[in-house]
Enzyme design. Structure first.
Site, PDB file in Angstrom:
ATOM      1  CG  ASP A  44      -0.349  -0.007   2.531  1.00 27.02           C
ATOM      2  OD1 ASP A  44       0.896  -0.139   2.602  1.00 27.02           O
ATOM      3  OD2 ASP A  44      -1.076   0.110   3.534  1.00 27.02           O
ATOM      4  CB  SER A  45       4.603   1.662   0.110  1.00 26.20           C
ATOM      5  OG  SER A  45       4.847   0.452  -0.587  1.00 26.20           O
ATOM      6  CG  ASP A  83       0.105  -4.040   1.950  1.00 29.14           C
ATOM      7  OD1 ASP A  83      -0.330  -4.699   2.901  1.00 29.14           O
ATOM      8  OD2 ASP A  83       0.925  -3.106   2.077  1.00 29.14           O
ATOM      9  CE  LYS A 112       2.555  -5.846   3.878  1.00 25.83           C
ATOM     10  NZ  LYS A 112       1.922  -4.789   4.698  1.00 25.83           N
ATOM     11  CD  GLU A 114       0.077  -1.643   7.502  1.00 24.99           C
ATOM     12  OE1 GLU A 114      -0.206  -0.856   8.431  1.00 24.99           O
ATOM     13  OE2 GLU A 114       0.576  -1.271   6.426  1.00 24.99           O
ATOM     14  CD  GLU A 181       7.088  -0.924   8.175  1.00 27.93           C
ATOM     15  OE1 GLU A 181       6.203  -1.639   7.664  1.00 27.93           O
ATOM     16  OE2 GLU A 181       7.375   0.209   7.760  1.00 27.93           O
TER      17      GLU A 181
END
Ligand code: KIV
Length: 284
Positions: A44-45, A83, A112, A114, A181
């Site tokens: 999502d970056s 993501d 993924k 978070e 992270e």
């Protein structure tokens, strides 16, 4: 050889480091895949690195899926992970399953997520529905407002223990790997040693089972280079130099040359010139 979630898990048993990078488009994915990267994450970056948003929060499912499809077209062997963007899984388990399913339809082989223990019901449902999940704990960027900025997590023993607990709960819920992270080296080491699934670190030190970086950070191509990254080649300088040379050559008439152009066959060119001049003279 095609990398699957099984290969990724086996790498930990064989003590082989896992290497992952983000990618957001077809040509980049093609290069990463060809040189043997294990995992490509459409992170999502995408939001801040490629689309220019302030952070990862505004990026939408639609944008993520669009880029996932492009990356998929460039991959033959790497494992493709999508993501889940902010608000695509926080509202309900049903919504999370639906959005994860859309990633799989777009070509991802896993998603993924978070967050820690609060997402266990979703992770359990996803893994039971045939959607592999990569966990992600520590300095999870979707939590920046709760963290009060991009702050290293797990600095105190109490916070580190909470991360260790989360890691084990996620493993139990079925994640096939876990991104750590922005956590201290000691915390990442303890988590890595105590899990049977691989950990993939970003700003989590050298003891993780693998590493992941944002593609642009590896090439000094972002707005800044984070402490956890290492610029292998300064692509920003290389591209800037190439563009400067292009500007110069076009302005000075050096580019394009005959090699870069297409010519008519001489006969056709002659007919064209004649017809054109006849037309001009008949117009008076
Ligand atoms: O979005 C992202 O790029 C990530 C990282 C773990 C690289 O989540």
């Amino acid at each position: 050889m095609k990398i699957t979630i099984r290969t990724i898990k086996e790498k930990k048993a064989k003590a082989e480091k896992i290497v992952a990078l983000t990618a957001y488009d077809y040509p980049t994915a093609k290069i990463l895949d060809a040189v043997g990267i294990d995992i490509i994450l459409v992170g999502d970056s995408l939001g801040n690195v490629v689309l220019g948003y302030e952070n990862t929060l505004p990026v939408t499912m639609e944008e993520m899926l669009h880029h996932t499809r492009a990356v998929k077209r460039g991959i033959r062997n790497a494992l493709l992970v999508g993501d889940m963007p902010f608000l695509s899984y926080q509202t309900s388990v049903e919504e999370g399953i639906r959005n994860a399913g859309l990633f799989i339809k777009a070509g991802a082989e896993a998603v993924k997520i978070e967050g820690g223990r609060q997402f266990i019901p979703l992770i359990e449902r996803l893994t039971r529905s045939g959607i592999p999940v990569m966990g992600h704990i520590g300095l999870t960027p979707q939590w920046i407002h709760s963290f009060g900025g991009y702050r290293i997590q797990g600095r105190t023993a109490k916070d580190a223990l909470a991360l260790l607990e989360d890691a084990h709960l996620l493993e139990k819920a079925g994640v096939f790997s876990l991104v750590l992270e922005g956590v201290p080296v000691e915390v990442a080491k303890l988590i890595t040693e105590s899990l049977s699934i691989p950990t993939i670190g970003i700003g989590a030190g050298m003891h993780c089972d693998g590493q992941i970086l944002v593609f642009h950070d590896l090439f000094g191509w972002g707005d800044f280079v984070p402490k956890h990254a290492k610029v292998m080649i300064d692509l920003k300088a290389v591209i800037s130099e190439g563009v400067r040379r292009y500007i110069e050559e076009v302005r000075q008439g050096i580019f394009p040359q005959e090699d870069n152009a297409v010519f008519m066959n001489e006969e056709e060119a002659e007919i064209l010139r004649k017809e054109w001049s006849q037309r001009k003279s008949s117009e008076g």
